[in-house]
Design an enzyme around this catalytic site. Structure first.
Site, mmCIF file in Angstrom:
data_model
loop_
_atom_site.group_PDB
_atom_site.id
_atom_site.type_symbol
_atom_site.label_atom_id
_atom_site.label_comp_id
_atom_site.label_asym_id
_atom_site.label_seq_id
_atom_site.Cartn_x
_atom_site.Cartn_y
_atom_site.Cartn_z
ATOM 1 N N ASP A 273 -2.373 48.011 -42.117
ATOM 2 C CA ASP A 273 -1.011 48.349 -41.725
ATOM 3 C C ASP A 273 -0.996 48.924 -40.318
ATOM 4 O O ASP A 273 -1.958 49.569 -39.874
ATOM 5 C CB ASP A 273 -0.433 49.408 -42.666
ATOM 6 C CG ASP A 273 -0.158 48.880 -44.053
ATOM 7 O OD1 ASP A 273 0.345 47.759 -44.162
ATOM 8 O OD2 ASP A 273 -0.449 49.602 -45.030
ATOM 9 N N HIS A 357 4.438 27.695 -31.160
ATOM 10 C CA HIS A 357 3.603 26.536 -31.484
ATOM 11 C C HIS A 357 2.896 26.742 -32.824
ATOM 12 O O HIS A 357 2.959 25.889 -33.713
ATOM 13 C CB HIS A 357 2.573 26.322 -30.377
ATOM 14 C CG HIS A 357 1.537 25.281 -30.681
ATOM 15 N ND1 HIS A 357 1.538 24.035 -30.099
ATOM 16 C CD2 HIS A 357 0.459 25.283 -31.518
ATOM 17 C CE1 HIS A 357 0.521 23.327 -30.559
ATOM 18 N NE2 HIS A 357 -0.149 24.070 -31.417
ATOM 19 N N GLU A 358 2.218 27.875 -32.960
ATOM 20 C CA GLU A 358 1.433 28.100 -34.171
ATOM 21 C C GLU A 358 2.317 28.222 -35.403
ATOM 22 O O GLU A 358 1.991 27.696 -36.473
ATOM 23 C CB GLU A 358 0.574 29.357 -34.014
ATOM 24 C CG GLU A 358 -0.390 29.334 -32.844
ATOM 25 C CD GLU A 358 -1.397 28.194 -32.903
ATOM 26 O OE1 GLU A 358 -1.552 27.581 -33.965
ATOM 27 O OE2 GLU A 358 -2.027 27.914 -31.874
ATOM 28 N N HIS A 361 3.429 25.024 -36.894
ATOM 29 C CA HIS A 361 2.473 24.394 -37.802
ATOM 30 C C HIS A 361 2.794 24.747 -39.260
ATOM 31 O O HIS A 361 2.594 23.934 -40.168
ATOM 32 C CB HIS A 361 1.048 24.822 -37.474
ATOM 33 C CG HIS A 361 0.445 24.108 -36.308
ATOM 34 N ND1 HIS A 361 0.293 22.745 -36.261
ATOM 35 C CD2 HIS A 361 -0.051 24.573 -35.132
ATOM 36 C CE1 HIS A 361 -0.261 22.390 -35.111
ATOM 37 N NE2 HIS A 361 -0.476 23.481 -34.408
ATOM 38 N N TYR A 372 -4.065 16.558 -40.507
ATOM 39 C CA TYR A 372 -4.533 17.046 -39.215
ATOM 40 C C TYR A 372 -5.730 16.246 -38.700
ATOM 41 O O TYR A 372 -6.824 16.786 -38.488
ATOM 42 C CB TYR A 372 -4.866 18.533 -39.323
ATOM 43 C CG TYR A 372 -4.902 19.246 -37.991
ATOM 44 C CD1 TYR A 372 -3.725 19.411 -37.251
ATOM 45 C CD2 TYR A 372 -6.081 19.747 -37.480
ATOM 46 C CE1 TYR A 372 -3.743 20.061 -36.034
ATOM 47 C CE2 TYR A 372 -6.111 20.398 -36.262
ATOM 48 C CZ TYR A 372 -4.942 20.551 -35.541
ATOM 49 O OH TYR A 372 -4.970 21.196 -34.324
ATOM 50 N N GLU A 381 0.185 18.374 -33.717
ATOM 51 C CA GLU A 381 0.065 19.193 -32.515
ATOM 52 C C GLU A 381 1.297 19.029 -31.611
ATOM 53 O O GLU A 381 1.849 20.010 -31.098
ATOM 54 C CB GLU A 381 -1.189 18.810 -31.731
ATOM 55 C CG GLU A 381 -2.451 19.477 -32.226
ATOM 56 C CD GLU A 381 -2.353 20.986 -32.129
ATOM 57 O OE1 GLU A 381 -1.973 21.500 -31.058
ATOM 58 O OE2 GLU A 381 -2.649 21.654 -33.124
ATOM 59 N N GLU A 400 0.940 29.107 -20.627
ATOM 60 C CA GLU A 400 0.728 29.568 -19.247
ATOM 61 C C GLU A 400 0.746 31.084 -19.108
ATOM 62 O O GLU A 400 0.104 31.636 -18.209
ATOM 63 C CB GLU A 400 1.776 28.944 -18.318
ATOM 64 C CG GLU A 400 3.192 29.473 -18.453
ATOM 65 C CD GLU A 400 3.928 28.992 -19.688
ATOM 66 O OE1 GLU A 400 5.012 29.517 -19.992
ATOM 67 O OE2 GLU A 400 3.407 28.069 -20.366
ATOM 68 N N TYR A 403 -2.954 32.248 -20.517
ATOM 69 C CA TYR A 403 -4.133 31.457 -20.174
ATOM 70 C C TYR A 403 -4.646 31.817 -18.779
ATOM 71 O O TYR A 403 -3.860 31.950 -17.840
ATOM 72 C CB TYR A 403 -3.771 29.972 -20.250
ATOM 73 C CG TYR A 403 -4.906 29.004 -19.998
ATOM 74 C CD1 TYR A 403 -6.044 29.024 -20.791
ATOM 75 C CD2 TYR A 403 -4.817 28.067 -18.982
ATOM 76 C CE1 TYR A 403 -7.083 28.119 -20.575
ATOM 77 C CE2 TYR A 403 -5.841 27.159 -18.756
ATOM 78 C CZ TYR A 403 -6.974 27.192 -19.560
ATOM 79 O OH TYR A 403 -7.986 26.305 -19.334
ATOM 80 N N THR A 404 -5.949 31.968 -18.652
ATOM 81 C CA THR A 404 -6.642 32.272 -17.386
ATOM 82 C C THR A 404 -5.849 33.220 -16.497
ATOM 83 O O THR A 404 -5.268 32.793 -15.492
ATOM 84 C CB THR A 404 -6.966 30.975 -16.619
ATOM 85 O OG1 THR A 404 -5.764 30.227 -16.419
ATOM 86 C CG2 THR A 404 -7.966 30.136 -17.378
ATOM 87 N N ASP A 410 -1.453 27.831 -13.875
ATOM 88 C CA ASP A 410 -2.042 26.811 -14.740
ATOM 89 C C ASP A 410 -1.649 27.042 -16.189
ATOM 90 O O ASP A 410 -1.035 28.048 -16.533
ATOM 91 C CB ASP A 410 -3.565 26.754 -14.580
ATOM 92 C CG ASP A 410 -4.249 28.026 -15.059
ATOM 93 O OD1 ASP A 410 -3.555 29.051 -15.222
ATOM 94 O OD2 ASP A 410 -5.470 28.002 -15.265
ATOM 95 N N ASP A 436 -12.766 16.674 -32.253
ATOM 96 C CA ASP A 436 -11.444 17.306 -32.352
ATOM 97 C C ASP A 436 -10.559 16.593 -33.374
ATOM 98 O O ASP A 436 -9.391 16.284 -33.112
ATOM 99 C CB ASP A 436 -10.779 17.331 -30.977
ATOM 100 C CG ASP A 436 -9.472 18.130 -30.947
ATOM 101 O OD1 ASP A 436 -9.353 19.089 -31.726
ATOM 102 O OD2 ASP A 436 -8.588 17.777 -30.149
ATOM 103 N N HIS A 441 -5.765 17.209 -30.022
ATOM 104 C CA HIS A 441 -5.238 17.964 -28.886
ATOM 105 C C HIS A 441 -5.205 17.134 -27.609
ATOM 106 O O HIS A 441 -4.627 17.563 -26.602
ATOM 107 C CB HIS A 441 -6.081 19.217 -28.645
ATOM 108 C CG HIS A 441 -5.955 20.239 -29.722
ATOM 109 N ND1 HIS A 441 -6.887 20.384 -30.724
ATOM 110 C CD2 HIS A 441 -4.988 21.146 -29.975
ATOM 111 C CE1 HIS A 441 -6.508 21.339 -31.536
ATOM 112 N NE2 HIS A 441 -5.359 21.824 -31.108
#
Length: 517
Positions: A273, A357-358, A361, A372, A381, A400, A403-404, A410, A436, A441
């Site tokens: 929790d 996105h997730e 699913h 899948y 996907e 974006e 990421y990185t 990017d 994959d 993907h």
């Protein structure tokens, strides 16, 4: 609920032009649609009149009208009704599983589209198969043991493993098997396995990890990106604490459910929790996961869907999974977010499009349930990317924001330019690979680009997203491929806006532009 430490349990080519369903006008021509291998996936048009007291009964009668097209003599004995849904126009979409000896054939379904006895189309996948056995020699318990052993995992399962008897198509044979679900998080590579165990000799037929490894009162608190968000919380007098629980969604509270967020505390076997005596929280990853879960719920609620399962299920998010974990995933029952290593990712729950996105699913799991792998997996996907781009509409990039962090501008994927992210943008560039899960993907770039072209052509991501949702809900099965997805979205846009609408022609052009016909 009783607040406590939460511990995981042990345990097409187009044969004729697409005549789609249009509730506003009768379809006058029969059209048979096939994929690039010549397999029928849709028979559309004014197929005839059927009678029956229920949509389920009428669906069985309707299948007899298209038996020759799909390759079966009669529906009785070959199909069993799974569920039925009436859309916004009153068209009933009844899903049926192919069965042999009363046992479901995995990945072989049909959908009958019918309104008041008028059969307007049938979507699906049938195969004439010879069964290898009529009853199992192996018990379900033994099958589960073999499935778990095959994974090599020896820790705690996230939930008790289950086994369902099914037939698996192998060539022209139907092999009796147990479809065993094995899920765990306490490992470097979490899993939500669908493992087919031969019910006669106990051999492992196939193993498919269904986790998508792709990216990777109120209280005000900062999120991952430093912005301040207001989230809904809940106070339990008996515990004297506020918790990250959202009890404001009437569709959830009416079924006794809510939105809840938990913390793995950088472990992998137990999540906890998130509590505060003062209703103040300094857990940016949890704030974002909790906030965005509510946003995703609101989006699907605007489409008429009550939570990911359509029945008001609770939405659970968990953050700080493992250490430096560069991923996020839906494990079949909850969201799991890693913190990233600070180089490839920062905390993944900080990206709205990642969360959207997730969680999509989860919606796909309970609508079309796209398998899948290969083309159906790439669609799985892509459908998540598409809906994420509707909810987080500031650009056409995916991931974006998290990421990185050291590289500006990017992203993981670019829906408006798939090649920029190393994805194909046309069927002529389709990547055939065994990695994959068949390139799910990679090849998702093709339907992603089709969605982009459609949404920009009509000037509305919202309308495009609604079409994609209705297609998944009413016109796609677990084995739908790219050609079938074109037909499904055309059926959906016709049902919503008419086959003579500018939306319909724009969608035809979008799919043709990416080489899917």
């Amino acid at each position: 609920m009783n607040k406590k430490l939460v511990t995981t349990l042990v345990m097409s080519s187009l044969v004729a032009s697409a005549f789609a369903i249009n509730a506003g006008a009768a379809v006058t021509d029969k059209s048979t649609l096939k994929d690039e291998n010549g397999k029928v996936h849709n028979v559309m048009g004014a197929l005839g009149k059927v009678s029956g007291a229920t949509a389920e009964a009428r669906a069985m009668a309707a299948l007899d009208l298209v038996g020759k097209d799909f390759g079966f003599a009669k529906a009785q004995g070959n199909f069993k009704v799974k569920d039925s849904h009436a859309d916004e126009n009153g068209v009933a979409h009844t899903k049926l599983d192919q069965v042999i000896n009363g046992i479901k054939v995995f990945d072989h379904q049909m959908i009958v589209h019918e309104a008041n006895g008028d059969v307007q189309g049938v979507t699906g996948d049938f195969a004439a198969l010879t069964p290898n056995a009529t009853k199992a020699s192996l018990t379900s318990v033994a099958a589960i043991d073999k499935a778990v052993a095959s994974t090599g995992f020896k820790g705690q399962l996230d939930r008790p493993a289950t086994a369902e008897l099914t037939y698996v198509a192998q060539g022209n044979k139907a092999v009796l098997a147990y479809n065993v679900n094995v899920a765990y998080n306490d490992t470097a590579e979490p899993a939500n396995w669908s493992i087919m165990v031969n019910a006669v000799d106990g051999s492992i037929i196939s193993s498919l990890n269904q986790i998508d490894f792709d990216q990777a009162g109120t209280a005000s608190a900062k999120g991952v990106l430093g912005d301040t968000k207001t989230v809904n919380t809940y106070y339990y007098t008996s515990y004297g604490n506020w918790y990250l629980e959202d009890h404001t969604k009437s569709g959830l509270t009416s079924t006794g459910h809510d939105i809840e967020t938990y913390d793995w505390k950088n472990g992998t076997s137990t999540y906890y929790d998130i509590a505060s005596t003062s209703n103040t929280f300094s857990n940016p990853a949890a704030i974002d996961a909790h906030f965005y879960a509510g946003k995703v719920y609101d989006y699907y609620n605007s489409l008429g869907r009550n939570s990911w399962d359509g029945k008001g299920a609770s939405i659970y998010s968990t953050v700080h999974y493992s250490k430096n974990y560069n991923n996020a995933y839906w494990d079949g029952s909850k969201m799991v977010y890693g913190d990233g290593d600070g180089v490839t990712f920062i905390s993944l729950s900080g990206g709205f499009d990642v969360d959207a996105h997730e969680m999509t699913h989860a919606v796909t799991q309970t609508t079309s349930n796209l398998t899948y792998s290969n083309q159906s997996g790439a669609l799985n996907e892509s459908w998540s990317d598409a809906q994420a781009s509707v909810m987080d509409s500031k650009d056409w990039s995916i991931g974006e924001d998290v990421y990185t962090p050291g590289t500006a501008g990017d992203a993981l994927r670019y829906m408006d330019n798939p090649a920029k992210g190393g994805q194909p943008d046309n069927m002529s560039k389709y990547v055939n690979t065994s990695s994959d899960n068949g390139g799910v993907h990679t090849n998702s770039g093709i339907p992603n680009f089709a969605f982009y072209k459609f949404a920009t052509a009509i000037g509305s991501r919202t309308i495009a997203g609604k079409v994609w949702y209705v297609a998944s809900r009413d016109y796609m099965t677990s084995s739908t491929n790219f050609s079938g997805a074109r037909a499904a979205t055309l059926n959906a846009v016709a049902a919503l806006y008419g086959s003579s609408s500018s939306y319909y022609s724009a969608l035809q052009s979008a799919w043709s532009a990416v080489g899917v016909n």
